[in-house]
Design a protein around this motif. Structure first.
Motif, PDB file in Angstrom:
ATOM      1  N   GLU A  47       0.833  -1.199   0.000  1.00  0.00           N
ATOM      2  CA  GLU A  47       0.000   0.000   0.000  1.00  0.00           C
ATOM      3  C   GLU A  47       0.871   1.254   0.000  1.00  0.00           C
ATOM      4  N   TYR A  71      -8.509   0.812  -7.628  1.00  0.00           N
ATOM      5  CA  TYR A  71      -8.978  -0.529  -7.273  1.00  0.00           C
ATOM      6  C   TYR A  71     -10.433  -0.725  -7.709  1.00  0.00           C
ATOM      7  N   ARG A  78      -6.033  -6.207  -5.590  1.00  0.00           N
ATOM      8  CA  ARG A  78      -5.394  -6.192  -4.275  1.00  0.00           C
ATOM      9  C   ARG A  78      -5.817  -7.398  -3.460  1.00  0.00           C
ATOM     10  N   TYR A  85      -0.909  -4.943  -3.794  1.00  0.00           N
ATOM     11  CA  TYR A  85      -1.616  -4.436  -4.975  1.00  0.00           C
ATOM     12  C   TYR A  85      -0.804  -4.792  -6.217  1.00  0.00           C
TER      13      TYR A  85
END
Length: 94
Positions: A47, A71, A78, A85
């Motif tokens: 992240e 996303y 993710r 991710y």
């Protein structure tokens, strides 16, 4: 010569300077597609690393919004817990 539709959202360093309004959904998609190109296919990011990439390519200081939109828009996949991710397979990386 046709103007780049993203230009109104970019500075001279090609960084995104503002998030398009709700009325400009097609512009939002263009911004997200552009930002998605900043992630390398086959690479997994934490992240924090996603945030670091986004910080390099926008100036309005809301990397959490952009990460979430990438996303939710299907540009990044993710892990459920957000620990990793990676670019979605359909994302074209230039």
């Amino acid at each position: 010569m046709q103007k780049n539709p993203l230009q109104k959202y970019m500075d001279d360093a090609d960084r995104i300077t503002r998030w398009p309004t709700r009325k400009n959904k097609s512009d939002r998609a263009l911004v997200l597609a552009y930002l998605a190109t900043k992630f390398e296919a086959g690479t997994t990011y934490t992240e924090r690393e996603v945030n670091d990439v986004l910080k390099q390519w926008h100036t309005f200081e809301d990397w959490a919004l952009l990460r979430r939109e990438l996303y939710e828009g299907g540009y990044l996949n993710r892990e459920k817990d957000g620990s990793a991710y990676w670019p979605a397979p359909q994302t074209t990386v230039y």
